[in-house]
Design a protein around this motif. Sequence first.
Motif, PDB file in Angstrom:
ATOM      1  N   SER A   1       0.963  -1.304  -0.065  1.00  0.00           N
ATOM      2  CA  SER A   1       0.058   0.455  -0.141  1.00  0.00           C
ATOM      3  C   SER A   1       0.837   1.304  -0.055  1.00  0.00           C
ATOM      4  O   SER A   1       0.228   2.271  -0.579  1.00  0.00           O
ATOM      5  N   TRP A   2       2.147   1.383   0.523  1.00  0.00           N
ATOM      6  CA  TRP A   2       2.528   2.436   0.365  1.00  0.00           C
ATOM      7  C   TRP A   2       3.927   2.426  -0.910  1.00  0.00           C
ATOM      8  O   TRP A   2       3.667   3.848  -0.910  1.00  0.00           O
ATOM      9  N   PHE A   3       3.724   1.808  -2.111  1.00  0.00           N
ATOM     10  CA  PHE A   3       3.894   1.729  -2.822  1.00  0.00           C
ATOM     11  C   PHE A   3       2.702   2.169  -4.292  1.00  0.00           C
ATOM     12  O   PHE A   3       3.062   2.822  -4.804  1.00  0.00           O
ATOM     13  N   SER A   4       1.805   1.972  -3.609  1.00  0.00           N
ATOM     14  CA  SER A   4       0.884   1.752  -4.847  1.00  0.00           C
ATOM     15  C   SER A   4      -0.082   2.899  -4.591  1.00  0.00           C
ATOM     16  O   SER A   4      -0.803   3.621  -5.244  1.00  0.00           O
ATOM     17  N   GLN A   5      -0.012   3.944  -3.104  1.00  0.00           N
ATOM     18  CA  GLN A   5      -0.495   5.035  -3.051  1.00  0.00           C
ATOM     19  C   GLN A   5       0.478   6.594  -4.019  1.00  0.00           C
ATOM     20  O   GLN A   5       1.052   6.422  -4.062  1.00  0.00           O
TER      21      GLN A   5
END
Length: 387
Positions: free
Chosen positions: A377-381
């Motif tokens: 999620s940190w890299f997809s936002q």
Amino acid sequence: PRSGKKAPKDYHGAQFFCTTDATSRFSQVLGFLEHNKLVARWEGRFGMLGSHGGGFLPKEIIDGSILGSMQKDKGATDAEGSEHFGDFCGFLASGSKARLYVGTPDMASICERIASMAEVEIRQGVQVTDLRLDDGGWSVSSDACLPSDTGFDALVVAAHNPALAAAAVRRLAVDLHSEILQGGGQDVDGVSRGQIVERLNGLSGSLQDLRDSHKAPLYTLSATFPTATLSETLSFDAVACPTSDKLQFVAREASKLGRSGSEDSSEVWTAVSSSGFAQDLIRRGVSNEAAAEELTEHLLALLKPAVGERFGELLAPSASAKCWRAGFTTKSLGLQEDSIGLEPWRLAICGDFVRSYPSPIEAAVVSGMEAGERVASWFSQPAGQQE
């Protein structure tokens, strides 16, 4: 307990997976693994074995008795350290809805095969010794006498030993404190830099305390008997031993799919010590060979009443023992989350010590899944919208 054929590598490790809720994330994971033939159902003659008189009580009878209700209640109120009430990883308390699984062809191959499916490289035989964060990202040092691996954008600490995570968080606190003294660092979501340092130090201290004060050792014994020596005599395949102060679990390996026996016409039985007896062996400083001798003596004594008059025909087995100095963490952090996410530093921590579950393996699996989802999620936002 003489030198003999080496037992397969997985016999000394985790014995089984147990799930009671078909809708749980853990059950879904096991279903996926079963579909891909990484695990298989373990079915057999299970129950409880008394240490005096050799009485075997089948699990089907336990589930329908007041004893079964007591085991379930205890399992619900104190999932951590199940040995304290005579069970082993929920083996007895799981009830009629329980499903047991084992790895195929063995437990040790599961992680290797998952990594292969995901095309993830694994470095084996290497111990991580240091984790550091600098402007270039995370670096990982090991005892392999190789240069540190550097430049990682995020780090997931997935370890049974919480001390490694404690050290990483402690260093974050030290580095942030140094930045504050130099006039740097930023508040996060209204929390002052000083408070963040305190919270990091508190988390580090709690993780280290688990390692220092809340671990329980175990020994596992792998004993090899001539074929049919015990399997044709005993009326069970695996038992919990709640009244024994030396052994808490015994299993016939050939009852697990893919473990039909060894090439030299023998049968392997695995026994798991109690934590109290493991502590005694460690305190006395006995070697693994001597521990195998003592564990075998207690295994034979436990089985003697059940074997009956044929006990005199038993030949001394070859055996090996392994010590797990921190086999179980007897207390968790008690969090409501399954993993720990420190997004400003892109650090995720997972393990069986984060949150309590009916078994340590379930806690570890669910924790690892959530940690992976956190990092993803940190890299997809979109930039600027991360938490």
